[in-house]
Design a protein around this motif. Structure first.
Motif, PDB file in Angstrom:
ATOM      1  N   PRO A  54      72.184  50.806 -23.095  1.00  0.00           N
ATOM      2  CA  PRO A  54      71.549  49.480 -23.259  1.00  0.00           C
ATOM      3  C   PRO A  54      72.583  48.358 -23.346  1.00  0.00           C
ATOM      4  CG  PRO A  54      71.324  50.798 -25.265  1.00  0.00           C
ATOM      5  CD  PRO A  54      71.802  51.721 -24.190  1.00  0.00           C
ATOM      6  N   ASN A  55      73.792  48.686 -23.795  1.00  0.00           N
ATOM      7  CA  ASN A  55      74.871  47.689 -23.811  1.00  0.00           C
ATOM      8  C   ASN A  55      75.151  47.190 -22.395  1.00  0.00           C
ATOM      9  OD1 ASN A  55      77.301  46.411 -25.213  1.00  0.00           O
ATOM     10  ND2 ASN A  55      78.269  47.592 -23.598  1.00  0.00           N
ATOM     11  N   GLN A  56      75.202  48.117 -21.429  1.00  0.00           N
ATOM     12  CA  GLN A  56      75.455  47.734 -20.035  1.00  0.00           C
ATOM     13  C   GLN A  56      74.265  46.986 -19.448  1.00  0.00           C
ATOM     14  OE1 GLN A  56      78.345  47.969 -19.162  1.00  0.00           O
ATOM     15  NE2 GLN A  56      79.333  49.880 -19.765  1.00  0.00           N
ATOM     16  N   LEU A  57      73.052  47.391 -19.831  1.00  0.00           N
ATOM     17  CA  LEU A  57      71.857  46.676 -19.341  1.00  0.00           C
ATOM     18  C   LEU A  57      71.866  45.228 -19.839  1.00  0.00           C
ATOM     19  CD1 LEU A  57      69.168  49.455 -19.960  1.00  0.00           C
ATOM     20  CD2 LEU A  57      70.133  48.772 -17.763  1.00  0.00           C
ATOM     21  N   THR A  58      72.249  45.045 -21.110  1.00  0.00           N
ATOM     22  CA  THR A  58      72.352  43.696 -21.668  1.00  0.00           C
ATOM     23  C   THR A  58      73.439  42.901 -20.961  1.00  0.00           C
ATOM     24  OG1 THR A  58      71.703  44.624 -23.814  1.00  0.00           O
ATOM     25  CG2 THR A  58      72.601  42.395 -23.819  1.00  0.00           C
ATOM     26  N   ALA A  59      74.579  43.574 -20.686  1.00  0.00           N
ATOM     27  CA  ALA A  59      75.678  42.918 -19.970  1.00  0.00           C
ATOM     28  C   ALA A  59      75.222  42.474 -18.582  1.00  0.00           C
ATOM     29  CB  ALA A  59      76.863  43.870 -19.856  1.00  0.00           C
ATOM     30  N   GLY A  60      74.410  43.319 -17.919  1.00  0.00           N
ATOM     31  CA  GLY A  60      73.889  42.956 -16.604  1.00  0.00           C
ATOM     32  C   GLY A  60      73.041  41.695 -16.657  1.00  0.00           C
ATOM     33  N   SER A  61      72.209  41.589 -17.701  1.00  0.00           N
ATOM     34  CA  SER A  61      71.378  40.380 -17.837  1.00  0.00           C
ATOM     35  C   SER A  61      72.242  39.159 -18.122  1.00  0.00           C
ATOM     36  CB  SER A  61      70.341  40.579 -18.950  1.00  0.00           C
ATOM     37  OG  SER A  61      70.945  40.605 -20.229  1.00  0.00           O
ATOM     38  N   LEU A  62      73.367  39.358 -18.835  1.00  0.00           N
ATOM     39  CA  LEU A  62      74.302  38.258 -19.095  1.00  0.00           C
ATOM     40  C   LEU A  62      74.965  37.779 -17.809  1.00  0.00           C
ATOM     41  CD1 LEU A  62      76.231  39.222 -22.368  1.00  0.00           C
ATOM     42  CD2 LEU A  62      75.133  37.033 -21.903  1.00  0.00           C
ATOM     43  N   PHE A 100      77.995  58.618  -4.638  1.00  0.00           N
ATOM     44  CA  PHE A 100      77.724  57.206  -4.903  1.00  0.00           C
ATOM     45  C   PHE A 100      78.747  56.649  -5.888  1.00  0.00           C
ATOM     46  CE2 PHE A 100      75.527  54.176  -7.784  1.00  0.00           C
ATOM     47  CZ  PHE A 100      75.243  53.164  -6.886  1.00  0.00           C
ATOM     48  N   GLU A 101      78.987  57.383  -6.981  1.00  0.00           N
ATOM     49  CA  GLU A 101      79.920  56.925  -8.010  1.00  0.00           C
ATOM     50  C   GLU A 101      81.358  56.932  -7.500  1.00  0.00           C
ATOM     51  OE1 GLU A 101      79.554  55.506 -10.974  1.00  0.00           O
ATOM     52  OE2 GLU A 101      77.418  55.455 -10.576  1.00  0.00           O
ATOM     53  N   PHE A 102      81.700  57.912  -6.639  1.00  0.00           N
ATOM     54  CA  PHE A 102      83.072  57.955  -6.114  1.00  0.00           C
ATOM     55  C   PHE A 102      83.378  56.704  -5.299  1.00  0.00           C
ATOM     56  CE2 PHE A 102      85.763  58.742  -2.402  1.00  0.00           C
ATOM     57  CZ  PHE A 102      86.964  58.995  -3.040  1.00  0.00           C
ATOM     58  N   TRP A 103      82.494  56.362  -4.363  1.00  0.00           N
ATOM     59  CA  TRP A 103      82.747  55.202  -3.499  1.00  0.00           C
ATOM     60  C   TRP A 103      82.699  53.901  -4.297  1.00  0.00           C
ATOM     61  CZ3 TRP A 103      85.217  55.837   0.715  1.00  0.00           C
ATOM     62  CH2 TRP A 103      85.078  57.028   1.426  1.00  0.00           C
ATOM     63  N   LEU A 104      81.801  53.844  -5.285  1.00  0.00           N
ATOM     64  CA  LEU A 104      81.721  52.646  -6.114  1.00  0.00           C
ATOM     65  C   LEU A 104      82.989  52.501  -6.966  1.00  0.00           C
ATOM     66  CD1 LEU A 104      79.675  50.437  -6.320  1.00  0.00           C
ATOM     67  CD2 LEU A 104      78.561  51.632  -8.192  1.00  0.00           C
ATOM     68  N   SER A 105      83.482  53.627  -7.502  1.00  0.00           N
ATOM     69  CA  SER A 105      84.715  53.596  -8.287  1.00  0.00           C
ATOM     70  C   SER A 105      85.900  53.195  -7.415  1.00  0.00           C
ATOM     71  CB  SER A 105      84.968  54.962  -8.924  1.00  0.00           C
ATOM     72  OG  SER A 105      83.935  55.294  -9.816  1.00  0.00           O
ATOM     73  N   SER A 106      85.909  53.682  -6.186  1.00  0.00           N
ATOM     74  CA  SER A 106      86.985  53.313  -5.255  1.00  0.00           C
ATOM     75  C   SER A 106      86.949  51.813  -4.971  1.00  0.00           C
ATOM     76  CB  SER A 106      86.836  54.096  -3.944  1.00  0.00           C
ATOM     77  OG  SER A 106      86.903  55.488  -4.190  1.00  0.00           O
ATOM     78  N   LEU A 254      83.164  37.326  -7.171  1.00  0.00           N
ATOM     79  CA  LEU A 254      83.698  38.160  -8.248  1.00  0.00           C
ATOM     80  C   LEU A 254      82.609  38.497  -9.260  1.00  0.00           C
ATOM     81  CD1 LEU A 254      85.979  39.558  -9.720  1.00  0.00           C
ATOM     82  CD2 LEU A 254      86.638  37.365 -10.714  1.00  0.00           C
ATOM     83  N   ASN A 255      81.770  37.521  -9.587  1.00  0.00           N
ATOM     84  CA  ASN A 255      80.689  37.786 -10.532  1.00  0.00           C
ATOM     85  C   ASN A 255      79.705  38.817  -9.974  1.00  0.00           C
ATOM     86  OD1 ASN A 255      80.708  36.344 -13.104  1.00  0.00           O
ATOM     87  ND2 ASN A 255      78.516  36.179 -12.754  1.00  0.00           N
ATOM     88  N   ALA A 256      79.469  38.772  -8.656  1.00  0.00           N
ATOM     89  CA  ALA A 256      78.607  39.766  -8.013  1.00  0.00           C
ATOM     90  C   ALA A 256      79.228  41.165  -8.118  1.00  0.00           C
ATOM     91  CB  ALA A 256      78.373  39.396  -6.553  1.00  0.00           C
ATOM     92  N   CYS A 257      80.553  41.229  -7.975  1.00  0.00           N
ATOM     93  CA  CYS A 257      81.264  42.514  -8.122  1.00  0.00           C
ATOM     94  C   CYS A 257      81.121  43.029  -9.554  1.00  0.00           C
ATOM     95  CB  CYS A 257      82.739  42.355  -7.783  1.00  0.00           C
ATOM     96  SG  CYS A 257      83.071  42.063  -6.037  1.00  0.00           S
ATOM     97  N   ILE A 258      81.269  42.111 -10.530  1.00  0.00           N
ATOM     98  CA  ILE A 258      81.118  42.502 -11.938  1.00  0.00           C
ATOM     99  C   ILE A 258      79.715  43.059 -12.184  1.00  0.00           C
ATOM    100  CG2 ILE A 258      81.013  41.621 -14.314  1.00  0.00           C
ATOM    101  CD1 ILE A 258      83.213  39.612 -13.526  1.00  0.00           C
ATOM    102  N   LEU A 259      78.712  42.419 -11.578  1.00  0.00           N
ATOM    103  CA  LEU A 259      77.331  42.880 -11.724  1.00  0.00           C
ATOM    104  C   LEU A 259      77.170  44.289 -11.163  1.00  0.00           C
ATOM    105  CD1 LEU A 259      74.424  42.161 -12.559  1.00  0.00           C
ATOM    106  CD2 LEU A 259      74.075  41.248 -10.265  1.00  0.00           C
ATOM    107  N   VAL A 262      78.810  46.765 -13.573  1.00  0.00           N
ATOM    108  CA  VAL A 262      77.981  46.967 -14.765  1.00  0.00           C
ATOM    109  C   VAL A 262      76.830  47.919 -14.441  1.00  0.00           C
ATOM    110  CG1 VAL A 262      76.343  45.821 -16.314  1.00  0.00           C
ATOM    111  CG2 VAL A 262      78.580  44.795 -15.904  1.00  0.00           C
ATOM    112  N   PHE A 263      76.227  47.730 -13.272  1.00  0.00           N
ATOM    113  CA  PHE A 263      75.145  48.621 -12.845  1.00  0.00           C
ATOM    114  C   PHE A 263      75.637  50.054 -12.697  1.00  0.00           C
ATOM    115  CE2 PHE A 263      72.909  50.762  -9.346  1.00  0.00           C
ATOM    116  CZ  PHE A 263      71.636  50.816  -9.881  1.00  0.00           C
ATOM    117  N   SER A 264      76.808  50.222 -12.088  1.00  0.00           N
ATOM    118  CA  SER A 264      77.408  51.549 -11.930  1.00  0.00           C
ATOM    119  C   SER A 264      77.659  52.196 -13.286  1.00  0.00           C
ATOM    120  CB  SER A 264      78.728  51.430 -11.157  1.00  0.00           C
ATOM    121  OG  SER A 264      79.484  52.615 -11.243  1.00  0.00           O
ATOM    122  N   ALA A 265      78.181  51.403 -14.236  1.00  0.00           N
ATOM    123  CA  ALA A 265      78.470  51.934 -15.572  1.00  0.00           C
ATOM    124  C   ALA A 265      77.185  52.363 -16.275  1.00  0.00           C
ATOM    125  CB  ALA A 265      79.199  50.873 -16.397  1.00  0.00           C
ATOM    126  N   ALA A 266      76.134  51.550 -16.175  1.00  0.00           N
ATOM    127  CA  ALA A 266      74.852  51.895 -16.798  1.00  0.00           C
ATOM    128  C   ALA A 266      74.291  53.176 -16.200  1.00  0.00           C
ATOM    129  CB  ALA A 266      73.848  50.748 -16.608  1.00  0.00           C
TER     130      ALA A 266
END
Length: 481
Positions: A54-62, A100-106, A254-259, A262-266
């Motif tokens: 839920p921390n990551q979900l909240t971060a996504g909304s931020l 999915f996670e490998f390519w996103l992490s890369s 950059l903000n889109a990348c952060i979003l 955050v989605f990947s982390a959640a």
């Protein structure tokens, strides 16, 4: 904090290469130290991930509120969208989850390296404003700000507040201990991962923060304005540094990348939370119903439970995303620190057991470079940070009871889990000469020998040019990813 994390990883690596187990580090605590510690560690780790989701979900909304304010669209809308997506991926898309996670992490690695390079260029005056900043801000206003009070003590408060905040950023580094049982040839891959952790910490964490500290002064009015808003992620210093340099559009990218990150982390956090409680249920330490899986092996009951708990992210709708995010950070940090403390205690017990049973270091595939003393050092500082991480609730003349509860709730809960389990099961701690260091090791040895023989045969069958290409990739590229 980066050095402490490295010591934790070294201790974990020594145990994981001796006996790679699918039960992860909870299994090590049970076999080398105390079954009660293994029980507490398992649940502490689960608590961490059901809070960080839920921390990551909240971060996504931020992050989204960088473009659309919470007054226009309630944060609960974005939390719902993210939650539904990660539940669907965890249930329907588990087959391509790893890919999915490998390519996103890369992609994350590429973005971080790009940010470091951009920060270096801006520092040298390569931005549109042509301002060669260098280390100007280290002189005026200075490298260190004060916190709570403008004094020598205030500068120490600022340093310590930053140190304990850095703890949150490093949480999850120990995740290799969960995946070690599924890795091919773990006695080669795990030491490599541990050694490279040191360089990743230096490059991705320390270097990036060093550079952004040269671009944004701590007394920046833009930083203060962004940080004072309850519904904005504009306070990201990287986004701010790009904006101050006068680069258009890039802050939005950059903000889109952060979003996306955050989605990947959640997504991955929900996966780990589900598998952790499923593993505890398989060991008989959680209700048996949580072991229920569908025909594809997805533990859907555990997934429903963890997804339901993630709904506490909706607190952001009432209390404000930024406030709720800080509460989740406090809870996650204390549970993460308690996990590190348990790991370090387990490594100390492992070393004592190895010495009591006269197993020489030469038999280990990997030896912690600082030995048991490194674990004692890291253990001391983890305990200090755990007790002082929210020292500011006791200063300033006003006691913040909400922050106090979220900051220290994990400590009594952790002790209740240990002593409650000992009381219920009457288990005793494992003595060094009685620790089980060998059960299952022969099977792992055979699997390793078979894998190495297969790789050698494959290498012999390949051409020289292909082997050179593989060597180039392993040496210069793969460590990044």
């Amino acid at each position: 904090m980066g050095f402490i994390v490295y010591l934790v990883m070294c201790g974990l690596g020594e145990m994981a290469t001796w006996l790679p187990r699918s039960s992860g580090f909870t299994g090590y605590a049970v076999r080398f130290c105390d079954p009660a510690l293994g029980f507490a560690l398992g649940y502490t780790y689960w608590f961490k991930y059901i809070i960080v989701t839920p921390n990551q979900l909240t971060a996504g909304s931020l992050v989204i509120q960088y473009w659309i304010s919470g007054d226009r669209v309630n944060p609960g809308v974005w939390i719902t969208v993210f939650l539904v997506l990660i539940i669907c991926i965890n249930y329907f898309g588990v087959g391509f989850f790893g890919e999915f996670e490998f390519w996103l992490s890369s992609f994350k690695v590429v973005v971080i390296l790009g940010l470091i390079l951009l920060s270096f260029i801006l520092m040298l005056g390569g931005g549109p404003d042509g301002d060669r900043k260098g280390f100007r801000y280290w002189k005026d206003p200075g490298a260190f700000n004060w916190y709570i009070e403008d004094s020598s003590a205030g500068r120490f408060y600022a340093f310590w507040a930053t140190l304990v905040s850095a703890t949150f950023a490093y949480l999850g580094t120990e995740l290799v201990g969960v995946t070690v049982g599924e890795a091919q040839n773990p006695r080669r891959t795990i030491p490599r991962a541990i050694k490279l952790t040191f360089y990743r910490i230096l490059v991705f964490y320390v270097l990036s923060v060093l550079l952004v500290g040269t671009l944004v002064p701590y007394n920046s009015q833009d930083l203060e304005d962004a940080n004072s808003q309850d519904t904005s992620s504009a306070a990201s210093p990287f986004v701010l540094a790009i904006s101050l340099a006068g680069i258009p559009v890039l802050p939005h990218i950059l903000n889109a990348c952060i979003l996306l990150f955050v989605f990947s982390a959640a997504n991955s956090d929900l996966y780990i939370a589900t598998r952790t409680i499923y593993g505890l249920a398989k060991e008989g330490k959680a209700p048996k119903i949580l072991t229920t899986t569908d025909r594809r092996g997805v533990p859907y009951v555990a997934l429903i439970l963890c997804a339901s708990i993630a709904c506490i992210a909706y607190m952001a709708c009432a209390s404000g995303s930024k406030t709720v995010f800080s509460y989740f950070v406090q809870l996650t940090t204390i549970f993460g620190l308690l996990s590190w403390i348990s790991l370090l205690v387990t490594h100390i017990c492992f070393v004592k057991a190895r010495e009591a049973q006269q197993i020489p270091k030469s038999e280990l595939a990997y030896t912690a470079p600082f030995g048991v003393y490194g674990s004692y050092f890291a253990l001391f500082w983890c305990i200090v940070v755990a007790f002082t991480k929210s020292f500011d609730v006791f200063t300033g003349g006003k006691f913040d009871h909400k922050t106090f509860i979220t900051s220290y709730l994990g400590i009594p809960l952790y002790l209740i889990l240990i002593f409650g389990y000992k009381f219920a099961t009457k288990c005793k701690r494992v003595l060094p000469h009685e620790a089980d260091l060998y059960t299952g090791k022969d099977k792992i040895d055979r699997e390793e020998a078979a894998y190495l023989a297969y790789k050698e045969a494959k290498r012999a069958a390949q051409g020289k040019s292909q082997n050179q290409a593989n060597w180039f990739y392993r040496t210069f590229i793969s460590w990044l990813f």
